[in-house]
Design a protein around this motif. Structure first.
Motif, PDB file in Angstrom:
ATOM      1  N   GLN A 166       0.822  -1.211   0.000  1.00 29.74           N
ATOM      2  CA  GLN A 166       0.000   0.000   0.000  1.00 29.74           C
ATOM      3  C   GLN A 166       0.858   1.265   0.000  1.00 29.74           C
ATOM      4  O   GLN A 166       0.547   2.225  -0.710  1.00 29.74           O
ATOM      5  CB  GLN A 166      -0.932  -0.013   1.222  1.00 29.74           C
ATOM      6  N   SER A 167       1.936   1.272   0.756  1.00 32.28           N
ATOM      7  CA  SER A 167       2.810   2.458   0.785  1.00 32.28           C
ATOM      8  C   SER A 167       3.491   2.659  -0.562  1.00 32.28           C
ATOM      9  O   SER A 167       3.633   3.790  -1.037  1.00 32.28           O
ATOM     10  CB  SER A 167       3.849   2.336   1.897  1.00 32.28           C
ATOM     11  N   ASP A 168       3.899   1.560  -1.198  1.00 34.86           N
ATOM     12  CA  ASP A 168       4.509   1.680  -2.525  1.00 34.86           C
ATOM     13  C   ASP A 168       3.506   2.214  -3.544  1.00 34.86           C
ATOM     14  O   ASP A 168       3.868   2.987  -4.436  1.00 34.86           O
ATOM     15  CB  ASP A 168       5.055   0.321  -2.983  1.00 34.86           C
ATOM     16  N   TRP A 169       2.238   1.798  -3.430  1.00 37.29           N
ATOM     17  CA  TRP A 169       1.198   2.305  -4.333  1.00 37.29           C
ATOM     18  C   TRP A 169       1.017   3.801  -4.118  1.00 37.29           C
ATOM     19  O   TRP A 169       1.006   4.584  -5.078  1.00 37.29           O
ATOM     20  CB  TRP A 169      -0.120   1.577  -4.068  1.00 37.29           C
ATOM     21  N   LEU A 170       0.873   4.219  -2.878  1.00 36.92           N
ATOM     22  CA  LEU A 170       0.610   5.633  -2.579  1.00 36.92           C
ATOM     23  C   LEU A 170       1.755   6.531  -3.031  1.00 36.92           C
ATOM     24  O   LEU A 170       1.541   7.595  -3.612  1.00 36.92           O
ATOM     25  CB  LEU A 170       0.374   5.811  -1.069  1.00 36.92           C
ATOM     26  N   ILE A 171       2.984   6.081  -2.802  1.00 41.10           N
ATOM     27  CA  ILE A 171       4.136   6.887  -3.214  1.00 41.10           C
ATOM     28  C   ILE A 171       4.321   6.809  -4.720  1.00 41.10           C
ATOM     29  O   ILE A 171       4.456   7.830  -5.399  1.00 41.10           O
ATOM     30  CB  ILE A 171       5.409   6.401  -2.482  1.00 41.10           C
ATOM     31  N   GLY A 172       4.328   5.587  -5.254  1.00 38.06           N
ATOM     32  CA  GLY A 172       4.604   5.408  -6.678  1.00 38.06           C
ATOM     33  C   GLY A 172       3.555   6.012  -7.582  1.00 38.06           C
ATOM     34  O   GLY A 172       3.875   6.754  -8.519  1.00 38.06           O
ATOM     35  N   TYR A 185       6.573  13.137 -19.023  1.00 35.95           N
ATOM     36  CA  TYR A 185       7.494  12.008 -19.167  1.00 35.95           C
ATOM     37  C   TYR A 185       7.024  10.870 -18.252  1.00 35.95           C
ATOM     38  O   TYR A 185       6.552  11.124 -17.145  1.00 35.95           O
ATOM     39  CB  TYR A 185       8.916  12.428 -18.767  1.00 35.95           C
ATOM     40  N   PRO A 186       7.125   9.614 -18.686  1.00 36.65           N
ATOM     41  CA  PRO A 186       6.640   8.488 -17.862  1.00 36.65           C
ATOM     42  C   PRO A 186       7.587   8.177 -16.702  1.00 36.65           C
ATOM     43  O   PRO A 186       8.280   7.161 -16.691  1.00 36.65           O
ATOM     44  CB  PRO A 186       6.568   7.326 -18.865  1.00 36.65           C
ATOM     45  N   HIS A 187       7.633   9.055 -15.710  1.00 39.16           N
ATOM     46  CA  HIS A 187       8.532   8.866 -14.571  1.00 39.16           C
ATOM     47  C   HIS A 187       8.107   7.684 -13.713  1.00 39.16           C
ATOM     48  O   HIS A 187       6.932   7.302 -13.676  1.00 39.16           O
ATOM     49  CB  HIS A 187       8.543  10.123 -13.701  1.00 39.16           C
ATOM     50  N   ARG A 188       9.082   7.140 -12.993  1.00 45.03           N
ATOM     51  CA  ARG A 188       8.804   6.126 -11.977  1.00 45.03           C
ATOM     52  C   ARG A 188       9.486   6.564 -10.685  1.00 45.03           C
ATOM     53  O   ARG A 188      10.701   6.480 -10.554  1.00 45.03           O
ATOM     54  CB  ARG A 188       9.332   4.757 -12.404  1.00 45.03           C
ATOM     55  N   VAL A 189       8.677   7.053  -9.778  1.00 45.65           N
ATOM     56  CA  VAL A 189       9.175   7.469  -8.470  1.00 45.65           C
ATOM     57  C   VAL A 189       8.843   6.360  -7.488  1.00 45.65           C
ATOM     58  O   VAL A 189       7.734   5.819  -7.511  1.00 45.65           O
ATOM     59  CB  VAL A 189       8.515   8.790  -8.029  1.00 45.65           C
ATOM     60  N   GLY A 190       9.787   5.998  -6.634  1.00 47.75           N
ATOM     61  CA  GLY A 190       9.540   4.897  -5.711  1.00 47.75           C
ATOM     62  C   GLY A 190      10.206   5.094  -4.371  1.00 47.75           C
ATOM     63  O   GLY A 190      11.175   5.839  -4.235  1.00 47.75           O
ATOM     64  N   ARG A 191       9.674   4.397  -3.390  1.00 42.98           N
ATOM     65  CA  ARG A 191      10.182   4.461  -2.027  1.00 42.98           C
ATOM     66  C   ARG A 191      11.657   4.078  -1.968  1.00 42.98           C
ATOM     67  O   ARG A 191      12.440   4.679  -1.226  1.00 42.98           O
ATOM     68  CB  ARG A 191       9.344   3.518  -1.151  1.00 42.98           C
ATOM     69  N   VAL A 192      12.068   3.083  -2.754  1.00 41.62           N
ATOM     70  CA  VAL A 192      13.451   2.623  -2.768  1.00 41.62           C
ATOM     71  C   VAL A 192      14.175   3.107  -4.025  1.00 41.62           C
ATOM     72  O   VAL A 192      15.340   3.518  -3.970  1.00 41.62           O
ATOM     73  CB  VAL A 192      13.513   1.078  -2.683  1.00 41.62           C
ATOM     74  N   LYS A 193      13.484   3.065  -5.166  1.00 42.61           N
ATOM     75  CA  LYS A 193      14.118   3.417  -6.444  1.00 42.61           C
ATOM     76  C   LYS A 193      14.763   4.806  -6.426  1.00 42.61           C
ATOM     77  O   LYS A 193      15.886   4.984  -6.881  1.00 42.61           O
ATOM     78  CB  LYS A 193      13.096   3.363  -7.581  1.00 42.61           C
TER      79      LYS A 193
END
Length: 782
Positions: A166-172, A185-193
């Motif tokens: 759930q946290s990865d969904w909310l952040i990502g 741009y198709p960015h990918r923001v992530g908790r770890v990435k």
């Protein structure tokens, strides 16, 4: 009856064989095993997920006014390709004779999440037991089945995994959309990435800004280096000239016997690091190979962060080493180890060190049959696992180390030599030792004339670019980069991400264009550096990511409230969204694009604003961007079988219909023409109604006759005229075509060719005959 649900087909097959479920029952293409009181069925990884924003009513088009998105989470089918699995599992779960369920997914928090999603999506209330198995051997499975705990004992695993999901969904979802709109741009923001990308960018900056310095030292032919460092070559040359032919006095010669202990057993990360160093394999390639080895019963469970085994596994290790005697490549070595007794100490067997770990270290199974059928990569990874086990139970490497101080022409030289005493495990080490294994020997107080003294140029070296191995090390030992002592202690040995997800983090950074591989090195791209520089520090914070990782462990082990954690995540997402939306925030747009991206081709003019339309990864979009018209056409539509191609888009933008295959409600596929329909908010594909063409006049009432799906009919309708010609004429065994109908309505016959048994084809003439309400065709004599 009990229903066993595994995570993969290979494990279902193994479990079915152990429990005696020998029969197969099919449901379409999917099947389950049945027999001896069991049903055994497999998932295929995650069958359910939290879905996409549009599943909760948000727009497919990225919109700033919808952020932040905080839906009440539900479960949705993961992808259409696994519909059959979901269907057969649902049927089995709801069978009256299935009294209880055994969760046999992978033994870890992700495996627990895979099962709980299946259980909850089917609203099941039947009792569940857990087969928590680290090994896929028959003996291990039988032992687990003899004592099955209730699955509720693993609630901590599930709650921790769900909080992570759930946290990865909310952040990502929120932040990828936020910056996707801002940069188009198709960015990918992530908790770890994102923090990991920041680490890579920082390392590359340090390398680029590195300034080399040069110094000089004197070196003897035996490797001894001058203690004195000279700033210029001229200064070193003066001392060198005066030293030629001068005796060297041995002022000190101190010898000590030392030992180097064996390496620890492999966790997934250490295996990935060694395979990257030895063979150049990426972290993902190693994970895939060792997962395959586990499923083929050659190794134990791979997704582990532990380097130890428990006391009860002592006998298993002895049995594995004994079995290796049968393999030519390990036979002599294994016999020697068994003869000298295996070295079991706390570096191998350590129950205390295993506390907090779900699984023990990766070791080989006793199974050595069919090793030759493995792929080259699987064989190499298997060898590293076997080699590490054999090294770990071997004797330590012992050697004598002598440290010399020489004095020559007022210059002190230092030399360290190493002489092996007993090689032990070191004889099989995959890492080369840089120690000076020299035969040089002299006594303290003696003198000698150096054979040669020369100038050694010493240049400072920059840090090295990250490789898969070194980046995994950073992620695994993130405490080394944290200054806060309390947090440093809390996350020591845990790292960020999990053993299983770190490889995917690296691959996703490369896939989206933030980083790239150059040989073994992983370096940031201009796009990656540009993007990281544009983000607020809170998104790049290692401390924050480490705190979240610690929270996952607290949820699992200490009962920390996951809802409280999700509230913290929502507050964080809200702060970032509000910050970027703030009028005082002046963020520069990115200067670079994905280096892998194709040059953008203009497909046409936007019908809303007149700007250019381009192809994206999943859609076609207007270049007007976040503040523009929002024109978007998605490549895939759930009602249409064919994907929209750039050529299709060009025609649609030119107001030309495109022919696509679609699926009717009854599942039948048909072809139809489509054009664009703009609702103001969404742009959809709308089916173009086919224009009916009259084949002629009805001989009964004079109305037009049209072609239907199965017949040709009068437009007057059934209530006024019952004229109908069926396409399949079963009496004459012929098919009536539109051309045939057109002929007979014009008063002409039509011809069909029939094959004759043992003779030439026969051409037959047919004419129409109307008998009351029926329309027939009969053969006409010439």
């Amino acid at each position: 009856m009990q229903l066993i649900i595994s995570e993969k087909p290979s494990t279902a097959k193994i479990i079915a064989a152990v429990v005696g479920a020998a029969d197969k029952e099919y449901d379409g293409k999917e099947f389950c095993y049945k027999g001896n009181g069991y049903y055994v069925v497999n998932a295929r990884g995650h069958l359910y997920s939290l879905g996409m924003p549009e599943d909760y009513g948000y727009s497919k088009v990225y919109r700033l006014d919808e952020l932040p998105m905080f839906p009440t989470f539900e479960l949705f089918p993961e992808c259409d390709s696994t519909n059959g699995l979901r269907r057969i599992i649902a049927k089995l779960i709801n069978l009256p004779e299935v009294e209880s369920i055994i969760c046999a997914t992978d033994a870890g928090r992700e495996g627990e999440l895979v099962f709980r999603h299946i259980y909850n999506a089917n609203k099941c209330t039947k009792p569940v037991y857990r087969m928590w198995c680290n090994s896929m051997t028959d003996e291990a499975i039988k032992k687990c089945l003899e004592n099955l705990p209730p699955d509720s004992e693993f609630d901590g695993e599930y709650k921790s995994a769900l909080a992570r999901e759930q946290s990865d969904w909310l952040i990502g979802m929120n932040l990828s959309r936020l910056y996707g709109v801002m940069d188009n741009y198709p960015h990918r923001v992530g908790r770890v990435k994102t923090p990991v990308l920041s680490i890579i960018v920082q390392r590359d900056k340090e390398i680029e800004s590195f300034s080399k310095t040069t110094s000089y030292r004197l070196e003897m032919d035996n490797g001894a280096l001058s203690e004195q460092v000279y700033a210029t070559k001229e200064e070193a040359e003066k001392v060198l000239a005066a030293s030629k032919g001068t005796d060297a006095n041995v002022q000190s010669a101190i010898t000590e016997n030392k030992s180097k202990n064996r390496p620890l057993l492999h966790s997934l990360t250490t295996l990935q690091q060694e395979a990257n160093r030895v063979y150049g394999y990426t972290a993902k390639e190693v994970l895939e190979a060792v997962q395959s080895l586990y499923e083929k019963k050659f190794t134990t469970y791979p997704r582990t962060d532990c380097n130890y085994i428990s006391e009860d596994m002592r006998g298993k290790v002895i049995a594995v080493v004994s079995k290796m005697v049968d393999r030519e490549e390990y036979s002599e070595r294994s016999r020697k180890l068994l003869g000298q007794a295996l070295n079991f100490d706390s570096r191998i067997i350590n129950n205390k060190a295993m506390e907090g770990h779900d699984h023990h270290a990766i070791i080989p199974e006793e199974n050595t049959d069919s090793l030759d059928r493995l792929t080259e990569r699987e064989r190499n990874v298997y060898h590293l696992i076997v080699n590490r086990l054999l090294c770990a139970v071997d004797k330590p490497y012992t050697y004598s180390e002598t440290n010399y101080d020489f004095w020559c022409n007022d210059v002190t030289y230092k030399l360290k030599t190493v002489k092996p005493l007993e090689m032990g495990w070191k004889a099989y080490d995959t890492e080369t030792d840089e120690a000076n294994n020299s035969d040089f020997s002299c006594a303290e107080g003696s003198t000698f004339i150096p054979g040669d003294i020369h100038i050694k140029v010493c240049e400072t070296q920059p840090l090295k670019h990250f490789t898969d191995a070194s980046l995994l090390s950073v992620m695994n030992n993130i405490d080394n980069r944290i200054e806060d002592e309390d947090l440093k202690t809390a996350v020591k040995g845990k790292g960020i991400g999990t053993e299983a997800t770190r490889a995917d983090v690296i691959e996703q950074l490369i896939e989206v264009g933030y980083a790239e591989r150059k040989g073994k090195n992983i370096v940031s791209t201009p796009l990656g550096r540009d993007f990281i520089n544009s983000l607020p520090e809170s998104l790049k914070s290692l401390e924050r990511t480490a705190e979240w990782e610690q929270t996952f462990n607290n949820i699992k082990e200490k009962g920390f409230d996951p809802d409280k954690f999700i509230d913290e995540i929502k507050a964080f997402v809200t702060s970032v969204v509000n910050y970027e939306k703030s009028p005082s925030r002046h963020r520069e747009p990115l200067k670079y694009e994905n280096p892998k991206a194709k040059q953008r081709e203009t497909l046409g003019t936007c019908p809303r604003c007149g700007k250019n339309i381009f192809e994206g990864e999943k859609n076609f979009y207007c270049e007007s961007g976040k503040d523009g018209c929002g024109f978007t056409v998605w490549k895939n539509d759930k009602f249409i079988e064919d994907s929209i191609t750039p050529e299709h888009m060009k025609m649609l933008l030119s107001n030309k219909p495109v022919k696509l295959r679609a699926k009717a409600k009854d599942g039948k596929v048909f072809a139809a023409e489509y054009n664009l329909e703009d609702t103001g908010k969404y742009v959809n594909l709308k089916r173009v109604k086919a224009e009916k063409v009259s084949l002629g006049k009805c001989p009964k009432c004079g109305s037009d006759v049209y072609e239907g799906e199965k017949n040709f009919y009068c437009s007057a309708g059934r209530d006024k005229c019952d004229f109908s010609i069926w396409k399949e004429d079963r009496f004459n065994s012929i098919t009536i075509t539109a051309a045939n109908v057109k002929d007979v309505l014009d008063g002409k016959p039509f011809y069909k060719v029939k094959k004759q048994v043992g003779g030439n084809p026969l051409k037959i003439k047919y004419v129409m005959s109307i008998n009351g309400k029926y329309v027939n065709f009969k053969e006409a004599n010439e």
